[in-house]
Motif scaffolding. Structure first.
Motif, PDB file in Angstrom:
ATOM      1  N   UNK A  32       0.838  -1.209   0.000  1.00  0.00           N
ATOM      2  CA  UNK A  32       0.000   0.000   0.000  1.00  0.00           C
ATOM      3  C   UNK A  32       0.867   1.250   0.000  1.00  0.00           C
ATOM      4  N   UNK A  33       1.914   1.226   0.840  1.00  0.00           N
ATOM      5  CA  UNK A  33       2.755   2.427   0.917  1.00  0.00           C
ATOM      6  C   UNK A  33       3.536   2.605  -0.380  1.00  0.00           C
ATOM      7  N   UNK A  34       3.917   1.492  -1.023  1.00  0.00           N
ATOM      8  CA  UNK A  34       4.626   1.614  -2.295  1.00  0.00           C
ATOM      9  C   UNK A  34       3.711   2.232  -3.352  1.00  0.00           C
ATOM     10  N   UNK A  35       2.436   1.826  -3.371  1.00  0.00           N
ATOM     11  CA  UNK A  35       1.489   2.442  -4.317  1.00  0.00           C
ATOM     12  C   UNK A  35       1.347   3.932  -4.025  1.00  0.00           C
ATOM     13  N   UNK A  36       1.282   4.251  -2.720  1.00  0.00           N
ATOM     14  CA  UNK A  36       1.168   5.660  -2.341  1.00  0.00           C
ATOM     15  C   UNK A  36       2.396   6.431  -2.807  1.00  0.00           C
ATOM     16  N   UNK A  37       3.547   5.782  -2.720  1.00  0.00           N
ATOM     17  CA  UNK A  37       4.779   6.422  -3.196  1.00  0.00           C
ATOM     18  C   UNK A  37       4.679   6.734  -4.685  1.00  0.00           C
ATOM     19  N   UNK A  38       4.183   5.738  -5.453  1.00  0.00           N
ATOM     20  CA  UNK A  38       4.050   5.941  -6.902  1.00  0.00           C
ATOM     21  C   UNK A  38       3.154   7.142  -7.165  1.00  0.00           C
ATOM     22  N   UNK A  39       2.066   7.220  -6.380  1.00  0.00           N
ATOM     23  CA  UNK A  39       1.126   8.309  -6.606  1.00  0.00           C
ATOM     24  C   UNK A  39       1.715   9.649  -6.192  1.00  0.00           C
ATOM     25  N   UNK A  40       2.476   9.638  -5.092  1.00  0.00           N
ATOM     26  CA  UNK A  40       2.923  10.920  -4.535  1.00  0.00           C
ATOM     27  C   UNK A  40       4.287  11.344  -5.062  1.00  0.00           C
ATOM     28  N   UNK A  41       5.028  10.421  -5.680  1.00  0.00           N
ATOM     29  CA  UNK A  41       6.364  10.800  -6.156  1.00  0.00           C
ATOM     30  C   UNK A  41       6.418  10.777  -7.677  1.00  0.00           C
ATOM     31  N   UNK A  42       6.028   9.638  -8.271  1.00  0.00           N
ATOM     32  CA  UNK A  42       6.197   9.499  -9.725  1.00  0.00           C
ATOM     33  C   UNK A  42       5.219  10.392 -10.471  1.00  0.00           C
TER      34      UNK A  42
END
Ligand code: ADP
Length: 891
Positions: A32-42
């Motif tokens: 979940x946090x990795x998906x959030x990273x994709x959304x918030x960083x990439x």
């Protein structure tokens, strides 16, 4: 923070607890946090940086190995860090004891992993973005500055997202630690983990606040994209610096605490104070450091990227306001972190909390918190109002610019369509020059950037000074294409830019980029003064009203709590008389007041009843003591009497044996004395028969002496014999006159020295009775009389007997001092005596009384003080049989 020791009973440390399977706990939140990273960083990276299409394909091809490499490093590091924990769990599951080195490595890993995870993740993102940026620079699409922007933005976003990851790791590892090391005490866990927690909270708050700051700037301040990106690159530097300084300060400030935790060093009171103040110190430091960082960032932005001064002030204001909010949160979390130490110190060292009155009273804490909240909210409202005003003005100018742009486009189109040749930049320039003086583009500055690289750009307007040069980022924006707003803060211009596309003979031409700009809202000058003043007044009023409410509310809380504390203190000192005054409200404080009042009343009653019980007890004790004293006195008297009785008994015993002895001797002497008496008469006769012998007279005289002596001896022997008759048990006929004579005979020694004894005996005959006992009656009466007259001149004792028809009256009188009236009623009491010890026992008259009574007689006393005393004994002649029976019955 859980207490590790609490779990030691309920959950066995070994035996394969299911909760120890901790690895799977990482999976779902990790994804979940990795998906959030994709959304918030990439996604922001792709959205903010318009990449030219020609670099997109190679970049996305390169992205796969890059991501794979980063992930490989990530998993390898995580596995290495968590390896000791995993091994320790396995050992525990097998039920074996943990080897010491492994245990300590696993224990440390549970503390270190969260922070490491955060830093590693952010570091990986930084490296990946830097490599991607470098690739773009090499491809010629980007400059180095763009790489900086990208890395900065990526770091900031990755940091914010991964704070959640670190918190999650921390929670899992804490529960694993509690199960693996249930024996670790609460203080041990605190000592090992508290600083990490402080640092993590500081970092977390910093990340959250900088994310909030950049979001605020992005959505509300509407900086040009380039400036925003530059800011995003600067922000991590500033916030990182401030946070590093904060952690350094925390290290410095926690040194007394560390010394105490390490080797119990230092004064507990000081450690307590420091631990209590630490959250507030750190909060203040956060505000200070962030204000400094914000100032540095703003100044840098103002001069390196031509940031508009209003935007600079806004940026600074937002950062400071957010710092206040961050500091509030931080203080709350830090307080929670430090609480175990405070509790431990107070319990272990019995710190007198009352004397530890710190500057951090409840009032100060509440005022700080509420003040911070009010400042935060009012500050945000002020900034918001300012931004709205600014946006309104900018929006108005933007509308005007759009109109101007539309008008210019139609002018150019009209001129080109009627021309004979295909359109050129020079033709456009001509049209624009012609249109310059006309409305609605009057006062506007128009910039034209031809598509044709050879043609020169030009600008119109700007009054006599001419149009100013556009800064780099504005030109870049125009060239990148599309239509949109354009703001040039450094020139005070705002407006729109767009492509200049025209139709000529059915063919479309893109001539270049055109921008129409008007003098923007500048933040200065008379036009802004009034709204700004209004805004400030509004802020001051809002702040004042909110602050007033906060102060009053705090007072309402603190005042009664303080009073309650003072009352409780007074009650603890025993002052229970004054009632606890209540505010009359039924809120928690009111109820606390009621409870305290009830407690006071109950205590008072308990105390009163205890006092009463005490009084009763005291009274009872006094009563008992008096009783005891009385008994004691009686006992002492009885003891004395007993002692005397004992000596009397001893004496009577002696007397009895002496009596026996005397009886024996009298018996033995009787015969020789009789022989003498009987022989003396014939001897006298024999001498008379001798005739006139010269020695006859002399011999007669000697015989008379012998005769007198023998008779006297015979009298004594008879008296002794009578007195000591051992047939006491038997009732006999007693001649009282003779009994009196015998007694007087035996008391001769007492009666010597000038005591006249006068006897007047009547013809009383005999009475039936115990001869020895009656002798004792007369002996005692005569002894008392003799002792009474011992010091009397002309001492005299009269003894008389009189006969009545059925009794004999015996009187014994003396002319002694008599008996005082107060003594008289007690003389027959056993042991009552007025004589010195050894002289009298106080038994004489009581024995007399007993004997007389046993003989059915009476005894009376008649005494006149100073004249003398007469004892009158009346003895009945009696019914011999009845008396004998009763006498033997009582013997
Ligand atoms: P004791 O002679 O050993 O004192 P008694 O019972 O015989 O005990 O006498 C009690 C008391 O009565 C005496 O101590 C004395 O005070 C008083 N008492 C008895 N006989 C006489 C007496 N003839 N004259 C004065 N006092 C007497």
């Amino acid at each position: 923070m859980g207490d590790a020791t609490e779990h030691s009973d309920s959950r066995a440390p070994r035996g394969g607890d299911p909760p120890l399977a901790f690895k799977r706990l990482f999976v779902v939140p990790g994804v979940a946090i990795t998906l959030a990273e994709a959304a918030a960083v990439v996604w922001p990276a792709l959205a903010l940086f318009d990449l030219p299409p020609e670099v997109r394909a190679p970049l996305s091809r390169a992205a796969i190995p890059l991501a794979a490499g980063a992930l490989a490093i990530w998993f390898a590091s995580i596995a290495a860090w968590l390896h000791p924990v995993q091994r320790a769990v396995a050992v525990r599951r097998r039920g074996e004891p943990l080897p010491k080195p492994l245990a300590s490595r696993a224990y440390r890993a549970t503390f270190r992993a969260p922070l490491r995870v955060l830093l590693l993740r952010v570091g990986l993102w930084a490296v990946v973005s830097a490599i991607a940026g470098a690739a773009l620079v090499r491809a010629g699409a980007w400059g180095p500055r763009d790489v900086g922007h990208l890395v900065g933005m990526v770091c900031l976003h990755a940091f914010a997202v991964n704070l959640g990851r670190a918190a999650w790791y921390g929670a899992i590892l804490r529960s694993v630690r509690e199960r693996l090391f249930p024996e670790a005490t609460r203080m041990r866990v605190f000592a090992d983990g508290y600083f990490g927690r402080l640092a993590l909270v500081a970092l977390g708050v910093a990340g959250g606040a900088s994310a909030a700051a950049s979001a605020f700037v992005y959505f509300f301040v509407r900086l040009p994209r380039e400036q925003f990106l530059e800011l995003q690159a600067l922000l991590p530097l500033g916030v990182g610096g401030a946070t590093a300084a904060l952690v350094g300060l925390a290290r410095y400030w926690t040194r007394p605490i560390d010394r105490y935790l390490r080797d119990d060093g230092g004064e507990p009171t000081r450690v307590y104070r420091r631990a209590q103040e630490l959250p507030y110190r750190l909060a203040l430091a956060t505000i200070g450091l962030w204000a400094a960082a914000a100032a540095a960032i703003t100044v840098t932005a103002r001069y390196t990227m031509d940031l508009d001064s209003d935007d600079a002030v806004l940026l600074f204001g937002v950062t400071v306001v957010l710092a206040v909010g961050a500091a509030l949160y931080q203080a709350l979390w830090h307080r929670e972190t430090m609480r175990p130490l405070l509790a431990h110190l107070t319990v272990r060292h019995r710190l007198p909390l009352r004397r530890l009155r710190s500057s951090l009273s409840l009032r100060a804490k509440l005022l700080t918190s509420f003040g911070g909240v009010v400042a935060f909210a009012c500050g945000l409202a002020l900034l918001w109002g300012f931004i709205q005003y600014k946006n309104l003005v900018t929006g108005f100018v933007g509308r005007q610019a759009e109109l101007g742009m539309a008008w210019l486009r139609s002018e150019v189109q009209a001129a080109i369509a009627s021309a004979a040749e295909p359109p050129t930049p020079a033709a456009v320039e001509r049209v624009l020059l012609a249109a310059d003086a006309a409305t609605p583009a009057r006062n506007a500055v128009v910039y034209f950037e031809p598509t044709d690289v050879g043609a020169r750009p030009f600008a119109l307007g700007g009054g006599p000074m001419g149009a100013p040069r556009l800064p780099w980022y504005a030109r870049a924006r125009m060239r990148l294409g599309g239509d949109g707003p354009l703001e040039v803060g450094s020139l005070g211009l705002t407006g729109v830019h767009g492509r200049l596309r025209v139709q000529w003979r059915g063919e479309a031409y893109d001539l270049g980029a055109i921008a129409v700009l008007f003098p923007a809202y500048s933040g200065r000058g008379p036009s802004i003064e009034r709204p700004l003043k209004e805004l400030l007044v509004f802020f001051v009023v809002l702040f004042g009203v909110c602050g007033g409410i906060a102060v009053l509310t705090v007072r309402e809380f603190v005042q009664p709590v303080r009073e309650l504390q003072q009352r409780a203190d007074a009650m603890a000192r025993g002052e229970l008389a004054k009632p606890v005054t209540s505010s009359g409200e039924s809120d928690e404080i009111g109820r606390l007041t009621f409870a305290l009042e009830e407690m006071r009343r109950a205590l008072g009653e308990k105390l009163r009843s205890t006092e009463e019980v005490n009084l009763d007890l005291e009274r009872a004790v006094q009563r008992r003591t008096a009783d005891l004293a009385k008994k004691n006195r009686e006992l002492a008297e009885t003891l004395e009497k007993l002692t005397r009785a004992q000596s009397q008994l001893v004496r009577s015993e002696k007397m009895a044996s002496i009596g026996q002895l005397v009886a024996g001797i009298a018996h033995e002497i009787n015969n020789p004395v009789n022989a003498i008496v009987n022989t003396v008469g014939p001897l006298d006769d024999a001498i008379a028969a001798l005739g006139d012998v010269p020695e006859a007279d002399e011999m007669r005289q000697m015989i008379r002496v012998i005769q007198r002596g023998a008779n006297r001896t015979k009298d004594i022997v008879r008296a002794l014999h009578n007195y000591s008759r051992t047939d006491d048990e038997s009732v006999v006929d007693v001649d009282l006159n003779r009994s009196l004579d015998d007694s007087l005979e035996l008391l001769r020694h007492l009666l010597k020295g000038g005591i006249r004894v006068e006897r007047s005996y009547g013809d009383v005959g005999r009475i039936r009775g115990h001869a020895g006992q009656l002798n004792q009656v007369f002996m005692n009466l005569l002894t008392n009389a003799a002792q009474a007259v011992a010091h009397t001149d002309g001492a005299e004792i009269r003894v008389s007997t009189d006969a009545t028809p059925d009794a004999v009256v015996v009187r014994v009188s003396d002319n002694g001092p008599g008996i005082p009236p107060d003594v008289l009623p007690r003389i027959f009491d056993p042991f009552f005596t007025t004589k010195d010890v050894g002289e009298g026992t106080g038994l004489g008259l009581s024995i007399v009384h007993g004997i007389v009574e046993r003989h059915g007689g009476t005894i009376e006393v008649d005494s006149a003080p100073g004249k003398g005393t007469t004892f009158t004994v009346t003895l009945p002649r009696g019914d011999v049989g009845a008396y004998a029976q009763s006498g033997s019955g009582t013997a």
